[in-house]
Design a protein around this motif. Sequence first.
Motif, short mmCIF file in Angstrom:
data_model
loop_
_atom_site.label_atom_id
_atom_site.label_comp_id
_atom_site.label_asym_id
_atom_site.label_seq_id
_atom_site.Cartn_x
_atom_site.Cartn_y
_atom_site.Cartn_z
N ALA A 1 3.31 1.45 0.34
CA ALA A 1 3.69 1.17 -1.04
C ALA A 1 2.96 -0.07 -1.57
O ALA A 1 2.48 -0.08 -2.71
CB ALA A 1 5.20 0.98 -1.16
N ARG A 2 2.84 -1.11 -0.73
CA ARG A 2 2.14 -2.34 -1.15
C ARG A 2 0.67 -2.05 -1.40
O ARG A 2 0.11 -2.47 -2.41
CB ARG A 2 2.29 -3.43 -0.09
CG ARG A 2 1.53 -4.72 -0.44
CD ARG A 2 1.73 -5.81 0.60
NE ARG A 2 1.53 -5.40 1.97
CZ ARG A 2 0.33 -5.28 2.55
NH1 ARG A 2 -0.78 -5.51 1.88
NH2 ARG A 2 0.25 -4.92 3.83
N LYS A 3 0.04 -1.29 -0.53
CA LYS A 3 -1.37 -0.96 -0.68
C LYS A 3 -1.60 -0.11 -1.94
O LYS A 3 -2.60 -0.29 -2.64
CB LYS A 3 -1.92 -0.26 0.56
CG LYS A 3 -2.04 -1.22 1.74
CD LYS A 3 -2.76 -0.57 2.89
CE LYS A 3 -3.00 -1.54 4.01
NZ LYS A 3 -3.98 -2.55 3.71
N GLU A 4 -0.69 0.79 -2.22
CA GLU A 4 -0.81 1.60 -3.44
C GLU A 4 -0.68 0.73 -4.69
O GLU A 4 -1.42 0.91 -5.65
CB GLU A 4 0.25 2.70 -3.46
CG GLU A 4 -0.07 3.83 -2.50
CD GLU A 4 1.00 4.91 -2.47
OE1 GLU A 4 1.96 4.86 -3.28
OE2 GLU A 4 0.88 5.81 -1.62
N ARG A 5 0.24 -0.24 -4.66
CA ARG A 5 0.38 -1.18 -5.79
C ARG A 5 -0.89 -2.00 -5.97
O ARG A 5 -1.37 -2.17 -7.09
CB ARG A 5 1.57 -2.12 -5.57
CG ARG A 5 2.92 -1.58 -5.98
CD ARG A 5 3.99 -2.67 -6.03
NE ARG A 5 4.01 -3.54 -4.86
CZ ARG A 5 4.61 -3.26 -3.70
NH1 ARG A 5 5.24 -2.11 -3.55
NH2 ARG A 5 4.60 -4.12 -2.70
N GLU A 6 -1.42 -2.51 -4.85
CA GLU A 6 -2.65 -3.31 -4.92
C GLU A 6 -3.80 -2.48 -5.50
O GLU A 6 -4.55 -2.96 -6.34
CB GLU A 6 -3.04 -3.81 -3.53
CG GLU A 6 -2.14 -4.89 -2.99
CD GLU A 6 -2.44 -5.26 -1.54
OE1 GLU A 6 -3.27 -4.57 -0.89
OE2 GLU A 6 -1.85 -6.22 -1.05
N ARG A 7 -3.93 -1.23 -5.05
CA ARG A 7 -4.99 -0.36 -5.56
C ARG A 7 -4.81 -0.10 -7.05
O ARG A 7 -5.75 -0.19 -7.84
CB ARG A 7 -5.00 0.97 -4.80
CG ARG A 7 -6.16 1.88 -5.23
CD ARG A 7 -5.97 3.32 -4.80
NE ARG A 7 -4.82 3.86 -5.49
CZ ARG A 7 -3.82 4.51 -4.89
NH1 ARG A 7 -3.84 4.72 -3.61
NH2 ARG A 7 -2.81 4.98 -5.60
N ASP A 8 -3.58 0.20 -7.46
CA ASP A 8 -3.31 0.47 -8.87
C ASP A 8 -3.63 -0.75 -9.73
O ASP A 8 -4.23 -0.63 -10.81
CB ASP A 8 -1.86 0.90 -9.08
CG ASP A 8 -1.56 2.27 -8.48
OD1 ASP A 8 -2.52 3.02 -8.15
OD2 ASP A 8 -0.37 2.59 -8.32
N GLU A 9 -3.25 -1.93 -9.27
CA GLU A 9 -3.53 -3.16 -10.02
C GLU A 9 -5.03 -3.42 -10.10
O GLU A 9 -5.55 -3.81 -11.14
CB GLU A 9 -2.84 -4.36 -9.36
CG GLU A 9 -1.33 -4.34 -9.50
CD GLU A 9 -0.64 -5.40 -8.65
OE1 GLU A 9 -1.34 -6.21 -7.99
OE2 GLU A 9 0.60 -5.40 -8.63
N LEU A 10 -5.73 -3.17 -9.01
CA LEU A 10 -7.16 -3.38 -8.96
C LEU A 10 -7.90 -2.46 -9.92
O LEU A 10 -8.78 -2.88 -10.66
CB LEU A 10 -7.65 -3.15 -7.52
CG LEU A 10 -9.03 -3.63 -7.13
CD1 LEU A 10 -9.23 -5.10 -7.46
CD2 LEU A 10 -9.24 -3.40 -5.65
#
Length: 97
Positions: free
Chosen positions: A10-19
């Motif tokens: 979930a954290r990695k998906e959030r980071e990717r979406d923000e990026l």
Amino acid sequence: MTETAEEIKARKERERDELYALDISGVEWHSAPGTEEHEERVEIAYLPAGAVAMRSSLDHDTVLRYTEAEWRAFVLGARDGEFDLKPAPHNGGLDAE
């Protein structure tokens, strides 16, 4: 407390979406020294928080984005030879004769 696999995902998906939500229209693109404008080359741009964007000089519409951790892992792997080409006929290997 360590993160569970679900929390990491979930954290990695959030980071990717923000990026990918970042507006990078004004970034400065860099390429290896000694390359000419008309040559095909990889270009990178430095983004906030240590992130990096990468594209081909011939395809400005396709841009890959990497978090600082992803970019660091890639660079260290490249320095360590992890991505070196294996000699083969198409890249100058002995079988090319």
